[in-house]
Write an enzyme that holds these catalytic residues in place. Structure first.
Site, short mmCIF file in Angstrom:
data_model
loop_
_atom_site.label_atom_id
_atom_site.label_comp_id
_atom_site.label_asym_id
_atom_site.label_seq_id
_atom_site.Cartn_x
_atom_site.Cartn_y
_atom_site.Cartn_z
N HIS A 29 16.06 -69.69 -61.46
CA HIS A 29 17.18 -69.67 -60.53
C HIS A 29 17.04 -70.86 -59.57
O HIS A 29 16.19 -71.72 -59.75
CB HIS A 29 17.22 -68.33 -59.79
N GLY A 38 1.45 -70.21 -59.24
CA GLY A 38 2.33 -69.44 -58.38
C GLY A 38 1.64 -68.33 -57.64
O GLY A 38 0.46 -68.02 -57.84
N ARG A 39 2.41 -67.73 -56.75
CA ARG A 39 1.97 -66.53 -56.03
C ARG A 39 1.85 -65.40 -57.05
O ARG A 39 2.76 -65.15 -57.82
CB ARG A 39 3.00 -66.19 -54.96
N ASP A 40 0.70 -64.72 -57.08
CA ASP A 40 0.42 -63.67 -58.06
C ASP A 40 0.69 -64.17 -59.47
O ASP A 40 1.37 -63.52 -60.27
CB ASP A 40 1.24 -62.42 -57.76
N HIS A 41 0.13 -65.33 -59.80
CA HIS A 41 0.35 -65.97 -61.09
C HIS A 41 -0.08 -65.05 -62.23
O HIS A 41 -1.21 -64.56 -62.27
CB HIS A 41 -0.45 -67.28 -61.14
N ALA A 42 0.83 -64.81 -63.17
CA ALA A 42 0.57 -63.97 -64.34
C ALA A 42 0.12 -62.57 -63.97
O ALA A 42 -0.63 -61.92 -64.70
CB ALA A 42 -0.47 -64.62 -65.27
N ARG A 99 11.87 -36.03 -90.55
CA ARG A 99 10.75 -35.71 -91.45
C ARG A 99 11.23 -35.59 -92.90
O ARG A 99 10.56 -36.06 -93.82
CB ARG A 99 10.11 -34.39 -91.02
N ARG A 145 1.50 -38.63 -87.64
CA ARG A 145 2.42 -38.21 -86.56
C ARG A 145 2.84 -39.42 -85.73
O ARG A 145 4.01 -39.57 -85.38
CB ARG A 145 1.74 -37.17 -85.66
N THR A 153 6.42 -70.37 -66.94
CA THR A 153 7.31 -69.28 -66.57
C THR A 153 7.55 -68.36 -67.75
O THR A 153 7.48 -68.78 -68.91
CB THR A 153 8.66 -69.82 -66.04
N ARG A 154 7.83 -67.09 -67.44
CA ARG A 154 8.24 -66.11 -68.45
C ARG A 154 9.55 -65.45 -68.03
O ARG A 154 9.98 -64.47 -68.63
CB ARG A 154 7.18 -65.02 -68.64
N HIS A 164 13.59 -71.68 -58.02
CA HIS A 164 12.64 -72.27 -58.96
C HIS A 164 12.94 -73.76 -59.18
O HIS A 164 12.03 -74.58 -59.25
CB HIS A 164 12.69 -71.54 -60.31
N ILE A 192 8.66 -33.62 -81.61
CA ILE A 192 7.65 -33.05 -80.71
C ILE A 192 7.00 -34.17 -79.90
O ILE A 192 6.84 -34.07 -78.69
CB ILE A 192 6.60 -32.25 -81.50
N ALA A 193 6.61 -35.25 -80.57
CA ALA A 193 6.00 -36.43 -79.92
C ALA A 193 4.90 -36.02 -78.94
O ALA A 193 5.03 -36.19 -77.73
CB ALA A 193 7.08 -37.25 -79.21
#
Length: 570
Positions: free
Chosen positions: A202, A290-294, A436, A450, A197-198, A205, A476-477
């Protein structure tokens, strides 16, 4: 050798030198070129040295790298789905080559290992992204890291471990594979099911993992990642405190918590297999997929990067060769009429299903609203509220971007005064010209410098935000990738609101008090944004302002209203 088939508890490939050898290598390393490891590289090196990445003996050489990308196997046929590479800069690569040794150091300069270089090459990153992640979409965090952060040159070779990285947090929960295997043997645990897990855990789980352990007649290892996860995830300090609270909900002597210093790639199906190999190296016999693991979510078109059960399907294809048993994730739902969690496929037609999505949970957390006890444990919610207070108590950054003369600084100053008048938090203005002069005076206007200037602004803003203040940035980025890096730096610690001041360049030139545009058009200034250097228009700015249509006062007022709508200002 075609199959990765070590028996449970089999030999690990730990890469540490013995004490005498390490002392000799330390003495020699003073003459080696030194590479300061990035966070991801340090995570990878740690797991290489302690054997978690067995059977690898170092960073992949070119032949192994290409084989792993193409067919999920090392060149000798051993199953291994993830390229583990050491990416470096062109400047560093110019000074090394095959046959050299380099010193691998942490950010403080501590020697962790040396690398016996066997390969040096410049990879095709687009091809790597397509093969490993199945996409070149920069919305995928693994692809973004590969394209925008990883160095252009890869070094491969054998690692000689000197000492492990030093971590000062949760020391009793950080185990090497050999330590965890030893603990399992001491406890008499012959079957162990691991849960990756990441995220915080709850009630659903807890119920899922408890059932997985019971159905497989195994003990349970909660093995969360505390290295690098998806940008924006809950910090690991908060998560570990949450895990410790949830651990109280399992029967005594049945469950262990241990932390994994892994840098995730969010590579979906490939990552699931990688996770399984790692857990097998830690001595586990079963692994919950898991479902959609990672999975990293949705792409630029709003479509999931991976199918919900792609990881389970790929795992199933290789399960015998992996020699670790998959326990498929079964989605758990709460039934109000039964007052319990059950697998989704066990719901009867008359049952009343309660649901709280992750998005709704985060909304309630951010707005300080009630979170029902059927969803999570009070102690977990308390930890999350402490780490992630309601938005009106959080710090945030307002990040202006636009051409020189667009009106960024004028609006930023007007906004500064309005926020100081509100008085709810300390406010700091990081204007482009002022930064700057005081923070980046030694930098030129090259693209590299930059970017470095914007990264410095982002770092200072993140510290202000993290400590509950308001940072107003007005550079400005011009480059989208750098702005995205700043967003990813700040978003985990507070709010981030990007404002594109879209004033047309003709108007900017008319306002040019310093004559910079004229000098640029005359060729007296090189690399000037909007003239001979590009400005990459933001695609997802929270607010767009054209100062030909709004006065600075009205523009600042509009921003303030938006901040109120988002909940940052009351």
């Amino acid at each position: 050798m075609g199959a990765f088939k070590e028996p449970h508890g089999g030999r690990l490939k730990e890469l540490y030198l013995n004490e005498a050898q390490a002392d000799q290598e330390k003495a020699k390393a003073t003459d080696y070129p030194s590479w300061d490891l990035t966070q991801r590289q340090q995570c990878d090196l740690d797991l290489l040295m302690n054997g978690a990445f067995s059977p690898l003996e170092g960073f992949l050489g070119q032949e192994d790298y290409e084989s792993v990308c193409e067919r999920m196997r090392l060149a000798d046929g051993v199953l291994w789905p993830m390229p583990i590479t050491l990416d470096v800069s062109e400047a560093f690569a110019e000074g090394v080559g095959p046959g050299d040794r380099i010193a691998l150091r942490d950010p403080e300069g501590v020697l962790l290992a040396t690398l016996e270089v066997t390969d040096l090459w410049r990879p095709d990153k687009s091809q790597e992204a397509e093969k490993v992640f199945g996409t070149t979409d920069l919305r995928h965090p693994g692809v973004d890291y590969l394209m925008n952060r990883a160095g252009p040159v890869y070094l491969g070779g054998r690692v000689h471990g000197i000492e492990p990285p030093t971590y000062y947090d949760f020391k009793l929960l950080r185990d090497t594979p050999s330590e965890l295997r030893g603990r399992f043997r001491k406890l008499g645990w012959r079957k162990v099911v691991a849960f990756q897990t990441r995220n915080p855990l709850h009630r659903a789980h807890q119920e899922l993992t408890f059932r997985a352990a019971r159905e497989t007649e195994a003990n349970l290892l909660i093995h969360p990642v505390v290295g690098m996860t998806k940008p924006g995830d809950v910090d690991h300090f908060t998560r570990v405190r949450c895990y410790e609270h949830v651990l109280e909900q399992y029967p005594d002597q049945t469950t262990q918590l241990s932390l994994l210093n892994l840098a995730m790639r969010m590579a979906g199906p490939r990552e699931a297999m990688w996770h399984a190999i790692i857990r097998k190296n830690y001595g586990c016999t079963h692994f919950i997929v898991g479902r959609d693991h990672a999975g990293p979510g949705v792409d630029s078109n709003g479509e999931p990067f991976y199918g919900p059960y792609d990881a389970q399907d790929l795992f199933r294809e290789h399960e015998e060769e992996l020699d670790i048993t998959m326990v498929p994730f079964r989605n758990m739902v709460y039934l109000e009429n039964r007052a319990e969690y059950v697998p989704e496929d066990d719901v009867d037609p008359g049952d009343s299903v309660l649901n709280l999505s992750g998005t709704e949970f985060r909304r309630r957390l951010h707005e300080g609203l009630d979170i029902p006890e059927w969803f999570s444990y009070p102690k977990v919610v308390e930890e999350l509220r402490r780490a992630h207070p309601p938005r009106h108590e959080q710090g945030f950054t307002v990040f202006f971007t636009g051409l020189s003369g667009s009106g960024k600084s004028t609006i930023a100053n007007a906004l500064l005064v309005k926020l100081l008048e509100d008085g709810s938090r300390p406010v700091t203005l990081l204007d482009g010209d002022v930064v700057r002069k005081n923070l980046s005076s030694e930098l030129t206007f090259s693209k590299e410098h930059r970017d470095l200037n914007i990264q410095r602004i982002g770092f200072v803003a993140s510290e202000i935000t993290k400590n509950g203040g308001i940072a107003i940035c007005a550079p400005i980025a011009p480059y989208a990738a750098t702005r995205r890096q700043v967003r990813e730096t700040i978003s985990p610690v507070g709010g981030f609101i990007e404002i594109f001041v879209s004033t047309p360049i003709e108007i900017c030139e008319q306002r040019d008090r310093k004559g910079l545009y004229a000098k640029a058009r005359a060729g007296l200034i090189k690399g000037f944004t909007g003239i001979d250097d590009p400005y990459e228009v933001p695609e997802n700015a929270e607010i767009v302002i054209n100062t030909t249509e709004l006065t600075p006062d009205l523009a600042a007022h509009r921003i303030l209203i938006t901040l109120e709508k988002l909940g940052y200002v009351k």
